[in-house]
Enzyme design. Structure first.
Site, PDB file in Angstrom:
ATOM      1  N   ASP A  37      81.875  78.979 -21.524  1.00 19.94           N
ATOM      2  CA  ASP A  37      81.851  80.425 -21.360  1.00 19.94           C
ATOM      3  C   ASP A  37      80.805  81.974 -21.992  1.00 19.94           C
ATOM      4  OD1 ASP A  37      82.320  80.777 -24.051  1.00 19.94           O
ATOM      5  OD2 ASP A  37      84.200  81.854 -23.487  1.00 19.94           O
ATOM      6  N   GLY A 123      91.944  81.751 -38.620  1.00 12.50           N
ATOM      7  CA  GLY A 123      90.550  80.907 -38.188  1.00 12.50           C
ATOM      8  C   GLY A 123      90.762  79.719 -38.674  1.00 12.50           C
ATOM      9  N   ALA A 124      92.013  79.520 -37.069  1.00 14.91           N
ATOM     10  CA  ALA A 124      92.049  78.052 -37.152  1.00 14.91           C
ATOM     11  C   ALA A 124      91.373  77.102 -35.654  1.00 14.91           C
ATOM     12  CB  ALA A 124      93.625  77.364 -36.903  1.00 14.91           C
ATOM     13  N   GLY A 125      90.941  78.393 -35.356  1.00 10.50           N
ATOM     14  CA  GLY A 125      90.159  78.519 -33.595  1.00 10.50           C
ATOM     15  C   GLY A 125      91.216  77.980 -32.435  1.00 10.50           C
ATOM     16  N   SER A 127      92.256  81.323 -31.574  1.00  9.82           N
ATOM     17  CA  SER A 127      92.290  82.391 -30.425  1.00  9.82           C
ATOM     18  C   SER A 127      92.972  83.538 -31.191  1.00  9.82           C
ATOM     19  CB  SER A 127      92.197  82.442 -29.451  1.00  9.82           C
ATOM     20  OG  SER A 127      91.204  81.800 -28.447  1.00  9.82           O
ATOM     21  N   SER A 128      92.978  83.628 -32.690  1.00 10.71           N
ATOM     22  CA  SER A 128      94.230  84.983 -32.906  1.00 10.71           C
ATOM     23  C   SER A 128      93.823  86.396 -32.440  1.00 10.71           C
ATOM     24  CB  SER A 128      94.501  84.348 -34.119  1.00 10.71           C
ATOM     25  OG  SER A 128      92.695  84.077 -35.735  1.00 10.71           O
ATOM     26  N   SER A 129      91.490  86.352 -33.010  1.00 10.51           N
ATOM     27  CA  SER A 129      91.350  87.705 -33.183  1.00 10.51           C
ATOM     28  C   SER A 129      91.735  88.053 -31.292  1.00 10.51           C
ATOM     29  CB  SER A 129      90.475  87.796 -33.367  1.00 10.51           C
ATOM     30  OG  SER A 129      89.178  86.618 -32.765  1.00 10.51           O
ATOM     31  N   ASP A 173      88.902  83.182 -24.130  1.00  8.50           N
ATOM     32  CA  ASP A 173      89.885  83.365 -25.248  1.00  8.50           C
ATOM     33  C   ASP A 173      90.352  84.778 -24.813  1.00  8.50           C
ATOM     34  OD1 ASP A 173      88.391  81.197 -26.697  1.00  8.50           O
ATOM     35  OD2 ASP A 173      87.854  82.640 -28.107  1.00  8.50           O
ATOM     36  N   TYR A 221      77.381  79.442 -33.963  1.00  8.63           N
ATOM     37  CA  TYR A 221      77.857  80.646 -33.053  1.00  8.63           C
ATOM     38  C   TYR A 221      76.839  80.888 -32.243  1.00  8.63           C
ATOM     39  CZ  TYR A 221      80.688  82.159 -29.194  1.00  8.63           C
ATOM     40  OH  TYR A 221      81.297  82.196 -27.874  1.00  8.63           O
TER      41      TYR A 221
END
Ligand code: GLA
Length: 370
Positions: A37, A123-125, A127-129, A173, A221
């Site tokens: 992306d 932190g589990a990938g 997209s919580s943020s 995300d 990243y």
């Protein structure tokens, strides 16, 4: 998903008055199209039914007071709307959204009491943020009447993360969190920003959490991004995914650095896999879709080097299990989750087999999201 009743009841508990507005924004898994992306590629994320809830009531003063049920020890964090300073805690994410809005001329007239709760693991990938940024921005839009589209909300979240949080993420995300539709994956062209919704039929999406988050994730990243930019410079394009695999193969010798060449190889071929996977999905060819997922995992492991032992174990074990079309790591990598495309009748057995396999290897029973 937590009920609206739960969220408004919890708001009253913490702030002793009623919330006026609230929004939910989902987390996501990416079915295929990883780390492209920010290379102008196609991505194919799918919104989860779990995510982040936000509830707000306006105050009479200029204070932003934030409480998250997921960080109870942090207590209520208080910021001054006229002098927003980061505090090195979770609330800096929503505050960075306010800073972005203010910079664009969308100025909240008053302070607010803000309540956040998430049924999405941090932190589990998944997209919580991004879900936090989008849920909060949508709530502010509603309460202050800002004339912003959902797409603009997505870009505000990305800007906040890039410029204030310091993660140089792409748009995937926030875009899917802001624009998602139930039971449909989102095929997004990150170069042109056109998109379509593709129904997922006759298959279940099963997410398995390694429970691991390696510390190097954020810095690695940003390093991958720089390696891709350097490959672009060597090959003379502004975005790697503007090249077809054939065009890339003809010019890849121009990238003299072997590591950058591998990164670019992943990006170009991953983009091609997404296009083929989207066609396969539209034609109902789930077996083909699954093969492309498996190839994507191998490329992320070998060429892009963002996988880890735990993800490889989960993906490669799942790939051999009955009823599994395909399995791969999802998100930024270095821990987090795998995404598995599974025949609906095989889901129950798959879940118990993959949990048992991971538990016997690591001693930890992995969480699974359907
Ligand atoms: C993270 C970033 C996204 C994307 C993925 C990898 O989730 O936030 O923009 O780059 O990693 O595909």
């Amino acid at each position: 998903m937590l009920s609206n009743g739960y969220v408004s009841g919890a708001f009253v508990n913490y702030f002793h008055r009623a919330a006026r507005e609230g929004f939910f924004a989902p987390g996501r898994v990416n079915l295929i199209g990883e780390h492209i992306d920010y290379n102008g590629g196609y991505v194919f994320p799918y919104a989860l039914h779990i995510g982040v809830h936000c509830a707000i009531a306006v105050r009479n003063d200029r204070a932003l007071r934030l409480f998250s049920e997921n960080y109870p020890d942090a207590g209520v964090r208080e910021y001054d709307l006229d002098d927003l300073r980061f505090q090195g805690c979770w609330a800096d994410y929503p505050v960075s959204v306010v800073k972005t809005l203010q910079a664009l001329g969308y100025k909240p007239e008053n302070g607010c009491d803000i309540f956040i709760c998430a049924d999405l693991p941090d932190g589990a990938g998944l997209s919580s943020s991004a879900a936090l940024e989008v849920a909060f921005a949508k709530t502010l839009r509603r309460i202050f009447g800002f004339p912003l589209t959902d797409q603009e909300i997505a870009f505000i979240g990305k800007f906040a993360e890039n410029h204030f949080i310091g993660v140089n993420c792409g748009i995937m995300d926030q875009f899917v969190s802001a624009m998602a539709q139930p039971d449909r994956a989102l095929l997004l062209n990150t170069a042109a920003l056109d998109y379509e919704y593709v129904p997922l039929k006759n298959a279940a999406v099963v997410v398995v959490n390694t429970g691991i988050r390696h510390a190097l994730a954020a810095s690695a990243y940003n390093t991958r991004r720089r390696e891709c930019e350097s490959a672009c410079g060597a090959i003379g394009v502004s975005a790697l995914c503007s090249l077809s695999p054939q065009e890339f193969d003809a010019r890849s010798h121009l990238i003299t650095d072997a590591v950058c060449r591998k990164r670019a190889h992943h990006a170009v071929y991953e983009n091609d896999r997404v296009l083929r996977a989207a066609d396969a999905m539209k034609q109902g060819d789930l077996a083909r879709f699954g093969e492309l997922m498996n190839e994507s995992h191998a490329s992320l492991k070998e060429d892009y080097e963002v996988s880890c032992e735990e993800l490889d174990f989960l993906a490669e074990t799942a790939q051999k299990m009955p009823g599994v079309y395909g399995a791969r790591m999802t998100g930024g990598g270095f821990g987090g989750c795998t995404v598995n495309l599974v025949e609906p009748t095989a889901v129950k057995r798959f879940v118990s087999d993959i949990q048992a396999a991971y538990e016997s290897r690591s001693g930890v029973r992995p969480d699974v999201y359907l």
